[in-house]
Design a protein around this motif. Structure first.
Motif, PDB file in Angstrom:
ATOM      1  N   UNK A  36       0.990  -1.285   0.227  1.00 57.27           N
ATOM      2  CA  UNK A  36      -0.113   0.077  -0.145  1.00 57.27           C
ATOM      3  C   UNK A  36       0.773   1.054  -0.067  1.00 57.27           C
ATOM      4  N   UNK A  37       0.564   2.005  -0.924  1.00 58.45           N
ATOM      5  CA  UNK A  37       1.396   3.356  -0.841  1.00 58.45           C
ATOM      6  C   UNK A  37       0.873   4.284   0.207  1.00 58.45           C
ATOM      7  N   UNK A  38       2.036   4.887   0.738  1.00 56.88           N
ATOM      8  CA  UNK A  38       1.585   5.775   1.934  1.00 56.88           C
ATOM      9  C   UNK A  38       2.762   7.077   1.895  1.00 56.88           C
ATOM     10  N   UNK A  39       2.101   8.173   2.050  1.00 58.14           N
ATOM     11  CA  UNK A  39       2.768   9.510   2.122  1.00 58.14           C
ATOM     12  C   UNK A  39       3.143   9.827   3.432  1.00 58.14           C
ATOM     13  N   UNK A  40       4.490  10.098   3.951  1.00 57.76           N
ATOM     14  CA  UNK A  40       4.561  10.509   5.087  1.00 57.76           C
ATOM     15  C   UNK A  40       5.504  11.571   5.306  1.00 57.76           C
ATOM     16  N   UNK A  41       4.899  12.721   6.039  1.00 62.92           N
ATOM     17  CA  UNK A  41       5.376  14.033   6.002  1.00 62.92           C
ATOM     18  C   UNK A  41       4.221  14.924   6.549  1.00 62.92           C
ATOM     19  N   UNK A  42       4.675  16.061   7.031  1.00 64.97           N
ATOM     20  CA  UNK A  42       3.723  17.093   7.534  1.00 64.97           C
ATOM     21  C   UNK A  42       3.494  18.126   6.508  1.00 64.97           C
ATOM     22  N   UNK A  43       4.384  18.562   5.898  1.00 68.22           N
ATOM     23  CA  UNK A  43       4.275  19.427   4.582  1.00 68.22           C
ATOM     24  C   UNK A  43       4.673  18.578   3.202  1.00 68.22           C
ATOM     25  N   UNK A  44       4.113  19.107   2.172  1.00 68.36           N
ATOM     26  CA  UNK A  44       4.313  18.550   0.762  1.00 68.36           C
ATOM     27  C   UNK A  44       5.816  18.393   0.525  1.00 68.36           C
ATOM     28  N   UNK A  45       6.753  19.454   0.701  1.00 74.13           N
ATOM     29  CA  UNK A  45       8.021  19.398   0.157  1.00 74.13           C
ATOM     30  C   UNK A  45       8.751  18.612   1.263  1.00 74.13           C
ATOM     31  N   UNK A  46       8.269  18.112   2.329  1.00 74.88           N
ATOM     32  CA  UNK A  46       9.133  17.528   3.139  1.00 74.88           C
ATOM     33  C   UNK A  46       8.438  16.035   3.304  1.00 74.88           C
ATOM     34  N   UNK A  47       7.667  15.664   2.391  1.00 75.33           N
ATOM     35  CA  UNK A  47       7.106  14.364   2.394  1.00 75.33           C
ATOM     36  C   UNK A  47       7.961  13.237   1.664  1.00 75.33           C
ATOM     37  N   UNK A  48       7.794  12.104   2.082  1.00 76.41           N
ATOM     38  CA  UNK A  48       8.404  10.892   1.606  1.00 76.41           C
ATOM     39  C   UNK A  48       7.393   9.873   1.189  1.00 76.41           C
ATOM     40  N   UNK A  49       7.303   9.134   0.088  1.00 80.42           N
ATOM     41  CA  UNK A  49       6.498   8.310  -0.221  1.00 80.42           C
ATOM     42  C   UNK A  49       7.120   6.757   0.094  1.00 80.42           C
ATOM     43  N   UNK A  50       6.393   5.901   0.724  1.00 83.40           N
ATOM     44  CA  UNK A  50       6.971   4.577   1.050  1.00 83.40           C
ATOM     45  C   UNK A  50       5.566   3.522   0.694  1.00 83.40           C
ATOM     46  N   UNK A  51       6.089   2.062   0.591  1.00 79.67           N
ATOM     47  CA  UNK A  51       5.275   0.973   0.180  1.00 79.67           C
ATOM     48  C   UNK A  51       5.421   0.266   1.479  1.00 79.67           C
ATOM     49  N   UNK A  81      -3.170   7.409   1.248  1.00 80.71           N
ATOM     50  CA  UNK A  81      -2.990   7.482   2.926  1.00 80.71           C
ATOM     51  C   UNK A  81      -1.884   8.243   3.258  1.00 80.71           C
ATOM     52  N   UNK A  82      -2.033   9.436   4.365  1.00 82.95           N
ATOM     53  CA  UNK A  82      -0.993  10.165   4.742  1.00 82.95           C
ATOM     54  C   UNK A  82      -0.895  10.096   6.110  1.00 82.95           C
ATOM     55  N   UNK A  83       0.195  10.035   6.553  1.00 78.12           N
ATOM     56  CA  UNK A  83       0.767   9.961   7.970  1.00 78.12           C
ATOM     57  C   UNK A  83       1.548  11.192   8.213  1.00 78.12           C
ATOM     58  N   UNK A  84       0.934  12.421   9.055  1.00 76.91           N
ATOM     59  CA  UNK A  84       1.730  13.443   9.496  1.00 76.91           C
ATOM     60  C   UNK A  84       2.802  13.180  10.451  1.00 76.91           C
ATOM     61  N   UNK A  85       4.051  12.731   9.941  1.00 81.14           N
ATOM     62  CA  UNK A  85       5.462  12.302  10.590  1.00 81.14           C
ATOM     63  C   UNK A  85       6.589  12.779   9.856  1.00 81.14           C
ATOM     64  N   UNK A  86       7.508  12.865  10.712  1.00 85.10           N
ATOM     65  CA  UNK A  86       8.886  12.984   9.848  1.00 85.10           C
ATOM     66  C   UNK A  86       9.207  11.716   9.396  1.00 85.10           C
ATOM     67  N   UNK A  87       9.898  11.850   8.213  1.00 86.13           N
ATOM     68  CA  UNK A  87       9.853  10.530   7.316  1.00 86.13           C
ATOM     69  C   UNK A  87      11.170   9.785   8.065  1.00 86.13           C
ATOM     70  N   UNK A  88      12.198  10.368   8.679  1.00 87.84           N
ATOM     71  CA  UNK A  88      13.168   9.331   9.262  1.00 87.84           C
ATOM     72  C   UNK A  88      12.614   8.915  10.669  1.00 87.84           C
ATOM     73  N   UNK A  89      11.805   9.794  11.212  1.00 90.32           N
ATOM     74  CA  UNK A  89      11.290   9.315  12.593  1.00 90.32           C
ATOM     75  C   UNK A  89      10.163   8.011  12.223  1.00 90.32           C
ATOM     76  N   UNK A  90       9.719   8.034  10.931  1.00 85.97           N
ATOM     77  CA  UNK A  90       8.721   7.045  10.662  1.00 85.97           C
ATOM     78  C   UNK A  90       9.562   5.768  10.333  1.00 85.97           C
TER      79      UNK A  90
END
Length: 101
Positions: A36-51, A81-90
């Motif tokens: 499932x693709x998931x977008x992680x980050x609080x803002x669009x420019x700082x977001x990372x995509x994960x599977x 699906x979006x998770x408002x979290x820092x990518x490295x923290x995730x």
């Protein structure tokens, strides 16, 4: 040195349920079956995509994380699906969740 190698190998094993989606797209692959693709980050420019592998959704800790996200942002989120979290923290959190198994 052998100890460092075994630690690295163990961390790669723990991350088998989480992959950077950008790496898959760079290789010309679509989202693989069972992910499932998931977008992680609080803002669009700082977001990372994960599977995220679907097996992670059965994990009680990951389900708890999703419940906390739902309480914070609600259930009605259009699109991916979006998770408002820092990518490295995730990444670190997913490593810990995988280690608990």
């Amino acid at each position: 040195m052998l100890r460092q190698f075994s630690r690295r190998r163990a961390s790669y094993r723990r991350l088998k349920h989480v992959q950077d989606i950008d790496n898959a797209r760079d290789q010309g692959e679509a989202v693989p079956k069972g992910y499932v693709p998931v977008m992680v980050g609080t803002e669009e420019k700082d977001s990372a995509k994960f599977l995220i592998h679907i097996d992670m959704f059965k994990n009680e800790y990951f389900a708890g994380l999703l419940e906390m996200v739902a309480q914070e942002v609600g259930y009605e989120n259009p699109g991916i699906l979006r998770i408002p979290c820092d990518a490295e923290c995730f990444r670190n959190l997913m490593n810990e969740i995988s280690r608990i198994k």
